[in-house]
Design an enzyme around this catalytic site. Structure first.
Site, PDB file in Angstrom:
ATOM      1  CB  CYS A  97      -0.984   0.086   1.286  1.00  0.00           C
ATOM      2  SG  CYS A  97      -2.167   1.043   0.896  1.00  0.00           S
ATOM      3  CG  HIS A 175      -3.647  -3.210   3.246  1.00  0.00           C
ATOM      4  ND1 HIS A 175      -2.486  -2.725   4.050  1.00  0.00           N
ATOM      5  CD2 HIS A 175      -4.400  -2.091   3.103  1.00  0.00           C
ATOM      6  CE1 HIS A 175      -2.519  -1.304   4.027  1.00  0.00           C
ATOM      7  NE2 HIS A 175      -3.700  -0.857   3.345  1.00  0.00           N
ATOM      8  CD  GLU A 177      -0.774  -5.216   5.813  1.00  0.00           C
ATOM      9  OE1 GLU A 177      -1.308  -4.094   5.915  1.00  0.00           O
ATOM     10  OE2 GLU A 177      -0.819  -5.753   4.691  1.00  0.00           O
TER      11      GLU A 177
END
Length: 235
Positions: A97, A175, A177
């Site tokens: 990002c 994202h 993660e």
């Protein structure tokens, strides 16, 4: 193996990406650029380390824009220099990002406002599903990358480039993660108001994120594995 993880704010975590890196044998060193007490005034002084001794650099997301000199002007130059030098020396970079936006800027691309924000779980079009699964992926961004010269765009949707590769570095706009607790933290740290403005129920977003966790973990692990095996060490 040592991985430097750049955490721009106190909310975002390495999450599923960090989990998989540890499972793959990496020792993570986490650097927080903007402390919690400066979240609303993030123009802080921060000295980034040199590239020596790192086998991998991961640059995570942030609630600010790379090009906003009022907020990140005091430290973004140091991060761009670090990413540029790492890339020059063949140290793989995974930008996520804001981290992808920093990577593209460091390597000669640019960042601009997207045609519309993306918040929530989104499917993407991918040219290489073994590297970038089609998702759905958690998204939370208002800007988009213009990839640097020589980059290979590997995934996209109607809003923006979703993934690009430059030699042994990879930038992703989404994202991978994101774990539910991080999504909850984003909502609690100003994100609820952003969701409401876009007609998104923040409580439903968090609940759906919890339901999506098994799929998100599988996709994140696949991405990290392919990044390490095919991009970071292409030979």
């Amino acid at each position: 193996m040592r991985a430097l993880v750049i955490r721009h704010d106190h909310v975002t975590e390495a999450g599923l990406v960090g989990e998989r890196l540890v499972q793959r044998g990496y020792e993570l060193t986490l650097l927080t650029v903007v402390p919690e007490e400066r979240h609303h005034t993030p123009a802080v002084r921060f000295d980034f380390p040199d590239t020596d001794g790192w086998d991998l650099i991961v640059s995570l997301g942030a609630p600010w824009s790379v090009y906003d000199e009022r907020t990140v002007g005091s430290w973004i130059g140091g991060e761009l220099a670090l990413l540029r030098k790492a890339h020059h020396h063949g140290i793989p970079v995974l930008g996520i990002c804001f981290g992808a936006q920093a990577l593209t800027t460091a390597l000669g691309g640019s960042v601009e406002a997207a045609s519309r924000p993306e918040i929530g779980w989104v499917d993407i079009d991918t040219d290489d599903p073994a590297l970038i699964p089609p998702g759905p992926w958690m998204q939370w961004h208002y800007d988009r990358c213009v990839p640097p010269p020589g980059a290979e765009e590997t995934a996209r949707n109607a809003v923006c480039t979703q993934a690009f590769r430059v030699r042994n570095s990879l930038g992703v706009q989404f994202h991978p993660e994101a774990i539910p607790d991080v999504v909850q933290s984003w909502v609690d740290c100003g994100g609820a108001e952003q969701c409401v403005r876009l007609g998104i129920d923040p409580e439903e977003l968090v609940a759906y994120s919890r339901a999506m966790e098994p799929v998100a973990r599988e996709n994140a692990y696949r991405l990290v594995d392919a990044f390490l095996d095919r991009v970071a060490c292409p030979d």
